[in-house]
Design a protein around this motif. Structure first.
Motif, PDB file in Angstrom:
ATOM      1  N   LEU A   1      -6.456  81.083  44.138  1.00 37.25           N
ATOM      2  CA  LEU A   1      -5.398  80.275  43.534  1.00 37.25           C
ATOM      3  C   LEU A   1      -5.605  80.113  42.035  1.00 37.25           C
ATOM      4  O   LEU A   1      -4.643  80.158  41.255  1.00 37.25           O
ATOM      5  CB  LEU A   1      -5.362  78.900  44.214  1.00 37.25           C
ATOM      6  CG  LEU A   1      -4.313  77.896  43.740  1.00 37.25           C
ATOM      7  CD1 LEU A   1      -2.921  78.416  44.052  1.00 37.25           C
ATOM      8  CD2 LEU A   1      -4.534  76.547  44.404  1.00 37.25           C
TER       9      LEU A   1
ATOM     10  N   PRO B   1      -3.736  85.717  39.162  1.00 41.09           N
ATOM     11  CA  PRO B   1      -3.447  85.332  40.550  1.00 41.09           C
ATOM     12  C   PRO B   1      -2.350  86.174  41.178  1.00 41.09           C
ATOM     13  O   PRO B   1      -1.433  86.631  40.505  1.00 41.09           O
ATOM     14  CB  PRO B   1      -3.011  83.874  40.420  1.00 41.09           C
ATOM     15  CG  PRO B   1      -2.447  83.789  39.036  1.00 41.09           C
ATOM     16  CD  PRO B   1      -3.262  84.735  38.196  1.00 41.09           C
ATOM     17  N   ASN B   2      -2.489  86.364  42.485  1.00 39.51           N
ATOM     18  CA  ASN B   2      -1.462  87.055  43.265  1.00 39.51           C
ATOM     19  C   ASN B   2      -0.720  85.997  44.076  1.00 39.51           C
ATOM     20  O   ASN B   2      -1.171  85.583  45.142  1.00 39.51           O
ATOM     21  CB  ASN B   2      -2.118  88.105  44.182  1.00 39.51           C
ATOM     22  CG  ASN B   2      -1.091  88.971  44.890  1.00 39.51           C
ATOM     23  OD1 ASN B   2       0.065  88.576  45.044  1.00 39.51           O
ATOM     24  ND2 ASN B   2      -1.506  90.142  45.324  1.00 39.51           N
ATOM     25  N   ASN B   3       0.411  85.550  43.550  1.00 36.43           N
ATOM     26  CA  ASN B   3       1.127  84.445  44.183  1.00 36.43           C
ATOM     27  C   ASN B   3       1.588  84.783  45.594  1.00 36.43           C
ATOM     28  O   ASN B   3       1.567  83.945  46.493  1.00 36.43           O
ATOM     29  CB  ASN B   3       2.328  84.057  43.324  1.00 36.43           C
ATOM     30  CG  ASN B   3       1.917  83.442  41.994  1.00 36.43           C
ATOM     31  OD1 ASN B   3       0.907  82.749  41.917  1.00 36.43           O
ATOM     32  ND2 ASN B   3       2.675  83.704  40.951  1.00 36.43           N
ATOM     33  N   THR B   4       1.995  86.051  45.782  1.00 35.11           N
ATOM     34  CA  THR B   4       2.451  86.454  47.117  1.00 35.11           C
ATOM     35  C   THR B   4       1.325  86.377  48.128  1.00 35.11           C
ATOM     36  O   THR B   4       1.501  85.887  49.248  1.00 35.11           O
ATOM     37  CB  THR B   4       3.010  87.886  47.072  1.00 35.11           C
ATOM     38  OG1 THR B   4       4.079  87.950  46.123  1.00 35.11           O
ATOM     39  CG2 THR B   4       3.523  88.305  48.434  1.00 35.11           C
TER      40      THR B   4
ATOM     41  N   GLN C   1       0.488  82.670  48.940  1.00 30.66           N
ATOM     42  CA  GLN C   1       1.463  82.063  49.846  1.00 30.66           C
ATOM     43  C   GLN C   1       1.303  82.597  51.261  1.00 30.66           C
ATOM     44  O   GLN C   1       1.351  81.830  52.229  1.00 30.66           O
ATOM     45  CB  GLN C   1       2.876  82.342  49.328  1.00 30.66           C
ATOM     46  CG  GLN C   1       3.221  81.582  48.061  1.00 30.66           C
ATOM     47  CD  GLN C   1       4.625  81.881  47.580  1.00 30.66           C
ATOM     48  OE1 GLN C   1       5.279  82.780  48.095  1.00 30.66           O
ATOM     49  NE2 GLN C   1       5.088  81.156  46.576  1.00 30.66           N
TER      50      GLN C   1
ATOM     51  N   ASN D   1      -0.092  75.497  44.405  1.00 33.09           N
ATOM     52  CA  ASN D   1       0.370  76.825  44.014  1.00 33.09           C
ATOM     53  C   ASN D   1       1.770  76.763  43.403  1.00 33.09           C
ATOM     54  O   ASN D   1       2.055  77.418  42.388  1.00 33.09           O
ATOM     55  CB  ASN D   1       0.366  77.755  45.229  1.00 33.09           C
ATOM     56  CG  ASN D   1       0.716  79.185  44.876  1.00 33.09           C
ATOM     57  OD1 ASN D   1       0.235  79.728  43.880  1.00 33.09           O
ATOM     58  ND2 ASN D   1       1.550  79.817  45.672  1.00 33.09           N
TER      59      ASN D   1
ATOM     60  N   GLN E   1       2.695  77.682  39.550  1.00 29.39           N
ATOM     61  CA  GLN E   1       3.757  78.630  39.223  1.00 29.39           C
ATOM     62  C   GLN E   1       4.769  78.007  38.270  1.00 29.39           C
ATOM     63  O   GLN E   1       5.234  78.655  37.321  1.00 29.39           O
ATOM     64  CB  GLN E   1       4.463  79.086  40.501  1.00 29.39           C
ATOM     65  CG  GLN E   1       3.640  80.007  41.379  1.00 29.39           C
ATOM     66  CD  GLN E   1       4.450  80.540  42.548  1.00 29.39           C
ATOM     67  OE1 GLN E   1       5.578  80.972  42.380  1.00 29.39           O
ATOM     68  NE2 GLN E   1       3.867  80.513  43.725  1.00 29.39           N
TER      69      GLN E   1
ATOM     70  N   ARG F   1       3.186  77.819  34.815  1.00 29.93           N
ATOM     71  CA  ARG F   1       3.147  79.130  34.178  1.00 29.93           C
ATOM     72  C   ARG F   1       4.536  79.561  33.712  1.00 29.93           C
ATOM     73  O   ARG F   1       4.693  80.180  32.648  1.00 29.93           O
ATOM     74  CB  ARG F   1       2.568  80.154  35.146  1.00 29.93           C
ATOM     75  CG  ARG F   1       1.050  80.015  35.320  1.00 29.93           C
ATOM     76  CD  ARG F   1       0.519  80.948  36.365  1.00 29.93           C
ATOM     77  NE  ARG F   1      -0.931  80.819  36.507  1.00 29.93           N
ATOM     78  CZ  ARG F   1      -1.590  80.995  37.632  1.00 29.93           C
ATOM     79  NH1 ARG F   1      -0.928  81.298  38.743  1.00 29.93           N
ATOM     80  NH2 ARG F   1      -2.898  80.864  37.678  1.00 29.93           N
TER      81      ARG F   1
END
Length: 323
Positions: free
Chosen positions: A170, A175-178, A181, A252, A256, A259
């Motif tokens: 996180l 970061p890889n948001n997908t 999640q 998260n 987002q 950002r």
């Protein structure tokens, strides 16, 4: 396939004998029998039901899948339903395998719905604690429940480790948001399922320790109390992890949003800077006379104005940490 064991006065005296001999062995009051079925047929359960005088409703529960973890009391025996759980660390998915248990004064019958329930660790636990075998069914049931509950506890520990890895992901630099999640939802779904299977075990173990059931030897009570303690810890840990996963999901989304705000500030700042030369060159590009028209100083004046205004905006945005 059926597996059997015969204990007499706390000693293992016979294994893998025919199921039809169980009633003969139980004529000896010093004897204690264990029988295990994996994916039994109706005929298999009918045989043991006749041997041990099991209630038809209990036999029906042993056949039907997706029972809630519970302890049912009948005149001649108890029926217990529980689940063995395992976590796939790669996908975050939880698998659950059901086991039904008939408890009589001299016999313990385990009915496994599939091969997801491994009986070998239970046998090893019994063999490692031979000094407790003299307590008969209380001992056999303790070994089984201890293995099941330890499996719950280990699964909670694995989920805790996965959630810690999710926290590191996180706050990673890239970061890889997908992925965050997806893993969050998978772990939350696993925790919800684990809670449904672990929470009722608290009442199951607590009911077994009730004195009016006359199931446990007094000497085995501390061992069941230890199981109860593990169940409580696993339940409380599951609740806290579920709240933690929810917090990670909310964090998260907040990250987002933050950002996105940073990106919008930077885009807006650069758009304002780029708008300065666009406005000035657009004004001086009009096909009408203006101060400095067709003169060298007019070109240099407009250029200097672009540099000064753009530089001023850049300095102001930089100072406000927008760029």
């Amino acid at each position: 396939m059926a597996r059997t064991r015969l204990y007499r006065d706390g000693e293992l005296v016979l294994e893998d004998f025919p199921v039809g001999d169980i009633s003969d062995h139980l004529e000896d009051e010093r004897a204690c029998v264990w029988l295990d079925y994996c994916e039994p047929t109706q005929a298999d359960l009918a045989t043991i039901a006749q041997e041990l005088q099991l209630h038809p409703l209990a036999v029906e529960d042993a056949v039907n899948e997706h029972q809630r973890p519970k302890l049912d009391r009948y005149d001649s025996h108890l029926f217990l339903s529980a689940y063995v759980v395992k976590l796939d660390a790669h996908s975050g998915q939880l698998s659950a395998s059901e086991i039904g248990v008939f408890v009589t004064p001299q016999a313990l019958v385990t009915v496994r719905k599939d091969h997801g329930v491994a009986i070998e660790p239970v046998l090893e636990r019994w063999d490692e604690s031979k000094e407790l075998a003299k307590h008969g069914v209380s001992f056999l049931l303790w070994g089984l429940l201890d293995d099941v509950v330890d499996g719950h506890f280990e699964t909670v520990q694995s989920l805790d480790t996965e959630i810690e890895a999710l926290e590191d992901l996180l706050f990673a630099d890239a970061p890889n948001n997908t992925e965050v999640q997806r893993r969050s939802f998978e772990l939350r779904k696993s925790l919800v399922l684990l809670r449904r299977l672990v929470l009722p075990m608290r009442e199951v173990v607590n009911s077994l320790m009730r004195r009016d059931l006359h199931v446990l030897d007094a000497a085995m009570t501390p061992y069941y109390q230890d199981i109860y303690d593990h169940v409580l810890r696993a339940t409380e840990w599951t609740e806290s992890l579920r709240d933690l996963v929810t917090t990670i999901l909310e964090t998260n989304l907040t990250i987002q949003g933050n950002r996105m705000n940073l990106v919008m500030k930077k885009v807006t700042s650069w758009a304002a800077i780029i708008a300065v030369p666009t406005a000035i060159t657009g004004f001086y590009g009009q096909n009408v006379p203006y101060p400095g028209f067709s003169a060298h100083w007019g070109f240099w004046f407009s250029t200097a104005l672009i540099v000064v205004l753009s530089g001023t905006l850049y300095w102001a945005f930089r100072r406000s940490d927008w760029i």
